[in-house]
Design a protein around this motif. Sequence first.
Motif, PDB file in Angstrom:
ATOM      1  N   SER A 220       0.825  -1.200   0.000  1.00  0.00           N
ATOM      2  CA  SER A 220       0.000   0.000   0.000  1.00  0.00           C
ATOM      3  C   SER A 220       0.864   1.256   0.000  1.00  0.00           C
ATOM      4  O   SER A 220       0.617   2.195  -0.781  1.00  0.00           O
ATOM      5  N   MET A 221       1.894   1.298   0.845  1.00  0.00           N
ATOM      6  CA  MET A 221       2.767   2.474   0.909  1.00  0.00           C
ATOM      7  C   MET A 221       3.504   2.674  -0.415  1.00  0.00           C
ATOM      8  O   MET A 221       3.660   3.806  -0.891  1.00  0.00           O
ATOM      9  N   ALA A 222       3.945   1.581  -1.024  1.00  0.00           N
ATOM     10  CA  ALA A 222       4.668   1.684  -2.294  1.00  0.00           C
ATOM     11  C   ALA A 222       3.771   2.199  -3.404  1.00  0.00           C
ATOM     12  O   ALA A 222       4.179   3.043  -4.214  1.00  0.00           O
ATOM     13  N   MET A 223       2.535   1.714  -3.456  1.00  0.00           N
ATOM     14  CA  MET A 223       1.627   2.166  -4.506  1.00  0.00           C
ATOM     15  C   MET A 223       1.256   3.640  -4.342  1.00  0.00           C
ATOM     16  O   MET A 223       1.064   4.355  -5.324  1.00  0.00           O
ATOM     17  N   ALA A 339      -1.628   4.606 -11.578  1.00  0.00           N
ATOM     18  CA  ALA A 339      -3.051   4.807 -11.852  1.00  0.00           C
ATOM     19  C   ALA A 339      -3.852   3.534 -11.547  1.00  0.00           C
ATOM     20  O   ALA A 339      -4.952   3.601 -10.971  1.00  0.00           O
ATOM     21  N   LEU A 340      -3.308   2.378 -11.906  1.00  0.00           N
ATOM     22  CA  LEU A 340      -3.996   1.122 -11.597  1.00  0.00           C
ATOM     23  C   LEU A 340      -4.091   0.904 -10.092  1.00  0.00           C
ATOM     24  O   LEU A 340      -5.096   0.401  -9.585  1.00  0.00           O
ATOM     25  N   GLY A 341      -3.025   1.279  -9.381  1.00  0.00           N
ATOM     26  CA  GLY A 341      -3.067   1.166  -7.925  1.00  0.00           C
ATOM     27  C   GLY A 341      -4.153   2.032  -7.317  1.00  0.00           C
ATOM     28  O   GLY A 341      -4.868   1.613  -6.391  1.00  0.00           O
ATOM     29  N   ARG A 345      -7.453   0.796  -5.330  1.00  0.00           N
ATOM     30  CA  ARG A 345      -7.729   1.314  -3.983  1.00  0.00           C
ATOM     31  C   ARG A 345      -9.153   1.850  -3.892  1.00  0.00           C
ATOM     32  O   ARG A 345      -9.853   1.626  -2.897  1.00  0.00           O
ATOM     33  N   VAL A 346      -9.587   2.579  -4.924  1.00  0.00           N
ATOM     34  CA  VAL A 346     -10.946   3.123  -4.934  1.00  0.00           C
ATOM     35  C   VAL A 346     -11.976   1.999  -4.902  1.00  0.00           C
ATOM     36  O   VAL A 346     -13.002   2.099  -4.215  1.00  0.00           O
ATOM     37  N   ARG A 347     -11.679   0.931  -5.616  1.00  0.00           N
ATOM     38  CA  ARG A 347     -12.606  -0.204  -5.658  1.00  0.00           C
ATOM     39  C   ARG A 347     -12.401  -1.191  -4.512  1.00  0.00           C
ATOM     40  O   ARG A 347     -13.017  -2.256  -4.501  1.00  0.00           O
ATOM     41  N   ARG A 348     -11.505  -0.829  -3.588  1.00  0.00           N
ATOM     42  CA  ARG A 348     -11.215  -1.675  -2.425  1.00  0.00           C
ATOM     43  C   ARG A 348     -10.747  -3.068  -2.838  1.00  0.00           C
ATOM     44  O   ARG A 348     -11.132  -4.081  -2.252  1.00  0.00           O
ATOM     45  N   LEU A 356      -2.802  -7.064 -10.707  1.00  0.00           N
ATOM     46  CA  LEU A 356      -2.090  -5.861 -10.273  1.00  0.00           C
ATOM     47  C   LEU A 356      -0.816  -6.250  -9.540  1.00  0.00           C
ATOM     48  O   LEU A 356       0.238  -5.628  -9.729  1.00  0.00           O
ATOM     49  N   HIS A 357      -0.901  -7.275  -8.719  1.00  0.00           N
ATOM     50  CA  HIS A 357       0.288  -7.744  -7.999  1.00  0.00           C
ATOM     51  C   HIS A 357       1.334  -8.276  -8.974  1.00  0.00           C
ATOM     52  O   HIS A 357       2.538  -8.034  -8.800  1.00  0.00           O
TER      53      HIS A 357
END
Length: 466
Positions: A220-223, A339-341, A345-348, A356-357
């Motif tokens: 999360s911090m990296a994204m 942007a994908l991150g 995040r918005v879509r939880r 994504l990973h």
Amino acid sequence: MDALLLARAQFAFTVSFHFIFPAFSIGLASFLMVLEAMWLRTGSGLYANLYRYWLKIFAVVFGMGVVSGIVMSYQFGTNWSVFSAKAGPIIGPLMAYEVMTAFFLEAGFLGVMLFGISKVGPRLHFFATCMVALGTLISATWIISVNSWMQTPAGYAINADGQFVPAGSWLPIIFNPSFPYRLVHTVIAAFLTTSLVVGAVGAWHLLKDRANAGARKMFSMAMWMVAIAAPIQILVGDAHGLNTLEHQPIKVLAMEGDYQPSPDGAPLILFGFPDNDAAKVHGEVSIPRIGSLILKHDLNAPLPGLTDYPRELWPPTPVVFWSFRIMVGLGMAMLGLGALGLLARVRRRLYAWRWLHRAALAMGPAGFIAVIAGWVTTEVGRQPFTVYGLLRTAQSASPLHAPALASSLLAFVIVYFFAFGAGTYYILRLMAKPPQPHEAEPERLPQHAAGITPAAAAVRRLPGEH
């Protein structure tokens, strides 16, 4: 190959290895500072565990960077003695300032940072971490100042012995025309490089265990960092490009592949095969006038071509052309990943989108490749000069014979691949181990120092944290 080409190849090889480690350690030191600050603020063992996890990796990276830097510096005296003699009165003091300010600061607090986490108070240890992070940034400042002066020399005079000496104040030398752009561009590149590595490690462990709290937090911090830093880097890169066009137009024209002048607006050449002999780009794929829009912010702005300058001043255009595109292409990929991150995040779904990973894992080495490509663009684009417009590379080399340089280059290749290959393997082994909540924490917990009670800290901790 002649002696000059071998000397250049040897320096390029050693500095490419060296550049990888500071690009990682600058960002990693700041990341550690943030982790410890969050630990002191929240009392959460999650941040303490992540701090210890990345501290081991930082120690190895920092040590490899120091060793590779020392080896590289000797070449100024062995392979580039004429450059050292002529530019030494300016380059030497700047390098000495880097040692006396940055390196001493890092060395003074590194031991406390690495071994004092359970022996000194939490605030003192955090101060040591901050000083090491500050030292990496100060080191970058002096080194970028040296390199920028070689690109855009200012504040100098030439004495009777043909040496570059300060014309008065050191301020125009240190803060030369390209220095602020290069410094910001390089530091953000280091932060992006680190965030991509941290994100790749987090993604690797999320693919194996989606519930790992440490992997979730680091990912999360990296994204967040990629999403914030990538667009800023693009804006900084644009400003840097405009500055380079002003002071080193031949380099920019080589980067763009613009051999012929464009009085009505230059095209943006996406791909092709530059040919200095024919003064054209074979098989080019281009978009009309977009080159002028990027370089002049005007679709119809005229631009010169390489043919407007003497051919002996041209750099090796194919190398500069393609290294620049590698750097820009990876920068666009970083922007896309950020942007994908944000979308995830918005879509939880930040911890659930496995594709994504996988994308973050694939982008792990991208920062290193981009900084090397950027360095190649900068340094090869400066050719045929070491001090731009004033001292040619052919006039800077030591009077050595090709067999001696070939032997030393071969020795460097063998030793570096064994020594740094082993170090890189060890770093990857450390990264392959998942962060565990039962990693030993410092004996002195910082709840009271941070202004919160042990009971409140216990409430804030996530399940499974130590």
